[in-house]
Design an enzyme around this catalytic site. Structure first.
Site, short mmCIF file in Angstrom:
data_model
loop_
_atom_site.label_atom_id
_atom_site.label_comp_id
_atom_site.label_asym_id
_atom_site.label_seq_id
_atom_site.Cartn_x
_atom_site.Cartn_y
_atom_site.Cartn_z
N GLU A 60 0.80 -1.22 0.00
CA GLU A 60 0.00 0.00 0.00
C GLU A 60 0.83 1.27 0.00
OE1 GLU A 60 -2.60 -3.23 0.69
OE2 GLU A 60 -0.71 -2.74 1.67
N HIS A 129 -11.52 -5.56 7.92
CA HIS A 129 -12.31 -5.34 6.70
C HIS A 129 -13.51 -4.43 6.94
CE1 HIS A 129 -9.93 -8.77 5.46
NE2 HIS A 129 -10.34 -8.60 4.22
#
Ligand SMILES: Cc1ncc(C[n+]2csc(CCOP(=O)(O)OP(=O)(O)O)c2C)c(N)n1
Lengths: 324, 371
Positions: A60, A129
């Site tokens: 990321e 999540h």
């Protein structure tokens, strides 16, 4: 008029942005062949090629860091962070680099980078999540933070975000990806950083964004059965925060309940409560109430219904406010 | 059991090991390297010498300015002049450089003015130059972050076509950062036209290279799928030749190269640091004998390519530069407090405008109180 899911509306919006400007790139994990794990980028690589829809390594910080370089070179990268909980490895690149470059360079470097983050809970996922990281980013000067809540906004707001010369954190309520609505793509969009009154009312104002907008609307519908007229505002932009729209409303209704999934401490609700208290104190009939996540980590999915604000918790807050 | 016993190559002693690329020995003797031929005129060597002397002087003056309270902090390049000038002079005007925070020699090569450079360390701004004008990104304080920016920029160049390349500067400590490793992955898989220039000055503040890597850093490149080379970082000619070759490879579609400039940080990490706490004076002595400036001087005079008057004229220039650096620093106006609010966004927000106006009125209220 046509019917769209939010995911499809975002897909069309990205497509339109890529058509309009050859400098727009889409990058992230699995955004190419797979079309993203939520299929928001479905078919884009097939139509625009691997040079413009880039499947990146699984890193990321690398995604955002290279997007910064591409933006310095004149590109307009749209980065996808696969899930909210995985934005943190990129946090440094976002808050220390992306957010500050324009300021540090005295305006010489603009970074038109859009970071799409599916955010929030309600889909029964495993940990990491279902996070609501918006306050981290809204707290950071130099970033703009927006959250869409419906297909029409999804379509228009993603185009506006990509066209913006500032870095935009673009939050997508993942549990609303499959909800449908009708709209016309040729309609003139509202400005990106304006809140919108989506249901007028006279007795109390509810302000919400992203996944909670639907909950707020449901609450207003339910309250109407008890003869209460609730006004619902979709904040849409979290930074800059359009508090004028909220203040106007509170001056009429005298009451405000803010609803979001993120923990209430130092969340968007805190900021709105402070601003309303500072600027519309004498219009208030009751303290500003916040309905949000608890100040705990996001719980295992079997407990998420307890964690997330729902219709009843919102109506409870409405009752408490009206009881003052 | 030692590292050598288990098949891990031990980090070589200050010689740099057998793979070190050198074109000028510490004694100032010109040597050839089969992979790095360098055809260079006497005039160009003299120009390099001048650069070396002047950036060292700039650095010395800035260190003094910090001691006198004119700069908040300074990160000295002492000992790393050849690595920076050699690589910096290999750059063409169109090449983009992404520095860390110690690359004053590279900034020099890119035409950054002393005031533009010092304003960062004085605390006036975050670097006074326009990256697009100078083809030098702003200094990066977060270790390694710039290597990804460089790689992304190179990917942009790749898409645009043309003959330019990118160079990213970082330290041996930075080589441990995720960002740097991610930059290697990116550059490799996208074949980006970027040169990674690691100045291995043996220390990351107090941590020796052994705390960063168990193999020579240049060998890491292989694991990422591109070539790595170790050059004598105190040899300006070797740095020039190796960087030129790597940039040419990048320009011609051959992707990235890692250059490890094997050098030494002769001063403290920054003016806030005290190296006597962690390093032996004897180490410094070894490296003093490898001084990057002395060997060029020895070469130039021994080969008759420069005489005393040349060295004197460079010295005079250095004195002038020192005065110029000093003036640029002390004459720098303080920034306007309201600059705090400017350029946070490309499209200013009403909220911030209101905050700015509020603070301006607050400041004005003090002025009014004095009348
Ligand atoms: C991400 C990050 N961690 C820690 C620091 C603090 N820090 C500043 S310089 C430095 C050492 C860097 O060493 P190296 O990369 O070898 O470069 P050098 O200073 O030797 O040129 C550290 C740890 C930082 N700036 N950024």
């Amino acid at each position: 008029m046509a019917t769209y899911t939010l995911a499809k509306a975002l897909n069309d919006g990205l497509r339109a942005a890529m058509d309009a400007d050859p400098k727009v790139l889409v990058m992230g994990e699995d955004v190419g062949k797979l079309g993203g794990v939520f299929r928001v980028t479905d078919g884009l690589q097939k139509d625009f090629g691997e040079d413009r829809v880039i499947d990146t390594p699984l890193a990321e910080s690398g995604i955002i860091g290279t997007a910064i370089g591409l933006a310095m070179r004149g590109y307009r990268p749209v980065c996808e962070i696969q899930f909210d909980g995985f934005v943190y490895p990129a946090f440094d690149q976002i808050v220390s680099q992306l957010a500050k470059m324009h300021y540090r360079s005295k305006g010489n470097v603009a970074l038109p980078v859009t970071i799409r983050i599916p955010f929030g809970g309600g889909i029964g996922a495993v940990e990491h999540h279902s996070e609501s990281p918006e306050a981290y980013f809204a707290h950071t000067a130099g970033l703009k933070v927006v959250a869409c809540s419906n297909p029409a906004d999804g379509y228009h707001m993603i185009k506006q975000a990509v066209a913006s010369d500032d870095p935009v954190i673009f939050l997508e309520p993942k549990r609303r990806y499959w909800e449908k609505a009708e709209f016309d793509q040729s309609d003139t969009p509202q400005q990106l950083h304006q809140a919108r009154v989506i249901r007028p009312g006279t007795d109390l104002t509810i302000a919400a964004y992203g996944p909670m907008v639907k909950v707020a609307l449901d609450a207003a519908t339910a309250a109407e059965e008890d003869g209460r007229q609730l006004e619902v505002i979709d904040l849409r932009s979290l930074s800059p925060l359009d508090s004028d729209t909220v203040l106007d409303s509170v001056r009429r209704t005298g009451r405000l309940v803010v609803v979001h999934e993120a923990p209430v401490t130092l969340g968007l609700g805190s900021e709105l409560a402070a601003r309303v208290t500072e600027q519309a104190f004498y219009s208030l009939e009751a303290p500003v109430l916040r309905v949000g996540g608890f100040d705990t980590p996001y719980p295992p999915s079997r407990l998420e219904e307890d964690f997330l604000p729902d219709l009843d918790r919102v109506l409870d807050a409405v009752d408490r406010s009206l009881a003052f | 059991m030692t590292l050598g016993d288990i098949g891990v190559p031990v980090v070589p002693e200050p010689s740099g090991g057998p793979d070190l690329v050198q074109l000028l020995t510490p004694e100032g003797e010109r040597v050839e390297h089969p992979d790095y031929p360098l055809d260079i005129s006497a005039e160009d060597v003299r120009a390099l010498y001048r650069d070396l002397v002047l950036v060292r002087r700039l650095d010395v003056e800035a260190t003094a300015l910090q001691r006198q309270g004119e700069l908040g902090i300074w990160a000295s390049l002492l000992g790393q002049e050849a690595a920076q000038i050699g690589s910096g002079r290999a750059l063409r005007p169109g090449d983009m450089a992404f520095p860390s925070y110690r690359e004053h020699g590279v900034a020099w090569c890119k035409g950054v003015q002393p005031s533009e450079l010092l304003s960062l360390y004085r605390g006036n701004d975050f670097g006074g130059w326009n990256p697009a004008e100078r083809n030098l990104a702003l200094y990066s304080i977060v270790i390694g972050a710039q290597t990804l920016h460089a790689t992304g920029y190179a990917m942009g160049m790749q898409r645009d076509g043309g003959e330019d390349a990118v160079i990213a500067y970082f330290g041996d400590g930075a080589s441990s950062q995720g960002d740097v490793n991610e930059a290697f992955v990116w550059a490799s898989v996208f074949n980006a036209p970027v040169v990674f220039f690691c100045q291995n000055n043996q220390w990351a503040i107090s941590e020796p290279i052994e705390k960063q890597s168990r193999i020579p850093l240049y060998q890491r490149a292989r694991g990422f799928g591109f070539p790595g080379v170790r050059v004598d970082g105190n040899d300006v000619l070797a740095c020039l030749a190796a960087t030129r070759a790597a940039l040419d490879a990048a320009r011609t579609g051959q992707g990235p190269t890692l250059i490890e400039a094997f050098t030494y940080r002769m001063g403290a990490h920054t003016t806030s640091d005290d190296p006597t706490r962690y390093r032996l004076a004897s180490e410094l002595e070894i490296w003093r004998l490898r001084d990057p400036i002395e060997r060029v001087k020895a070469y130039l005079s021994r080969s008759g390519q420069a005489d005393a008057s040349f060295f004197d004229s460079v010295e005079e220039e250095a004195v002038d530069l020192a005065a110029q650096v000093r003036a640029a620093c002390v004459d720098m106006p303080d920034p306007d407090p309201l600059e705090i609010f400017s350029e946070v966004y490309a499209e200013q927000t009403p909220h911030l405008t209101a905050q700015r106006d509020g603070y301006a009125a607050y400041l004005d209220s003090f002025e009014e109180a004095q009348h």
